[in-house]
Enzyme design. Structure first.
Site, PDB file in Angstrom:
ATOM      1  N   HIS A  52       0.665  -1.167   0.229  1.00 34.08           N
ATOM      2  CA  HIS A  52      -0.001  -0.032  -0.103  1.00 34.08           C
ATOM      3  C   HIS A  52       0.858   1.340  -0.133  1.00 34.08           C
ATOM      4  O   HIS A  52       2.035   1.286   0.464  1.00 34.08           O
ATOM      5  CB  HIS A  52      -0.680   0.096   1.199  1.00 34.08           C
ATOM      6  N   GLU A  54       0.957   3.706   1.997  1.00 36.22           N
ATOM      7  CA  GLU A  54       1.638   4.218   3.205  1.00 36.22           C
ATOM      8  C   GLU A  54       2.729   3.178   3.553  1.00 36.22           C
ATOM      9  O   GLU A  54       3.972   3.666   4.004  1.00 36.22           O
ATOM     10  CB  GLU A  54       0.843   3.994   4.351  1.00 36.22           C
ATOM     11  N   CYS A  82      -5.977   1.630   6.070  1.00 32.86           N
ATOM     12  CA  CYS A  82      -6.436   0.619   6.456  1.00 32.86           C
ATOM     13  C   CYS A  82      -5.946   0.148   7.997  1.00 32.86           C
ATOM     14  O   CYS A  82      -4.838   0.802   8.451  1.00 32.86           O
ATOM     15  CB  CYS A  82      -6.417  -0.505   5.384  1.00 32.86           C
ATOM     16  N   CYS A  85      -2.045  -0.666   7.568  1.00 37.33           N
ATOM     17  CA  CYS A  85      -1.281   0.483   7.550  1.00 37.33           C
ATOM     18  C   CYS A  85      -1.333   1.484   8.761  1.00 37.33           C
ATOM     19  O   CYS A  85      -0.420   1.702   9.184  1.00 37.33           O
ATOM     20  CB  CYS A  85      -1.494   1.384   6.304  1.00 37.33           C
TER      21      CYS A  85
END
Length: 154
Positions: A52, A54, A82, A85
């Site tokens: 992701h 992040e 999420c 993360c």
């Protein structure tokens, strides 16, 4: 430079994800006004469910700073983090998280659940949501509309 400036930088990274066929989410890590980490969504191209935006930005910042802990940094991301993360953000000791659009399906900073407010956890980042939310949300909506249109043509 302010939160909107850095969010616009994150949006440029989100555009790179879009251009690569990934969901357009971008993130960057800032320490004392200097961008020390950048990332954008890449789970499809990397065959990595943890890639992701992040996570990529945190990895980049950790390499740049030579430490897996990132005290004093601000993480900017175009979409609410999420749970995965959020956990990485807390483990990295990020001081501040600024996100754009809320994620009503998997958001872990208040939309679905709020891990950052969980008092039983040992680190708490300041969280600011909604910075350029409309622009960030429109980018995501346009991406998925384009994908649906392309699917109709095939």
């Amino acid at each position: 430079m302010d939160d909107e400036f850095y969010m616009r930088e994150a949006m440029q990274l989100a555009r790179k994800a879009w251009d690569a066929g990934e969901v357009p989410v971008g993130a960057l890590v800032v320490l004392d006004g200097v961008i020390v980490g950048r990332g954008f969504n890449a789970p499809i191209s990397r065959h990595d469910p943890s890639a992701h935006a992040e996570m990529m930005a945190l990895r980049d910042a950790a390499q740049h700073l030579g430490n897996y802990r990132l005290p004093g940094v601000t993480l900017y991301v175009t979409l609410e983090p999420c749970a995965m993360c959020a956990g990485a953000i807390m483990h990295a000791r990020v001081a501040r998280v600024v996100f754009g659009a809320p994620d009503l399906k998997t958001g872990a900073a208040g939309s679905v659940l709020d891990l950052f407010a969980e008092t039983r956890l040992n680190h708490h980042a300041e969280v600011i949501g909604g910075v350029l939310a409309s622009e960030c949300g429109i980018m995501l909506s346009n991406f998925f509309a384009e994908r649906r249109q392309m699917a109709k043509l095939t």
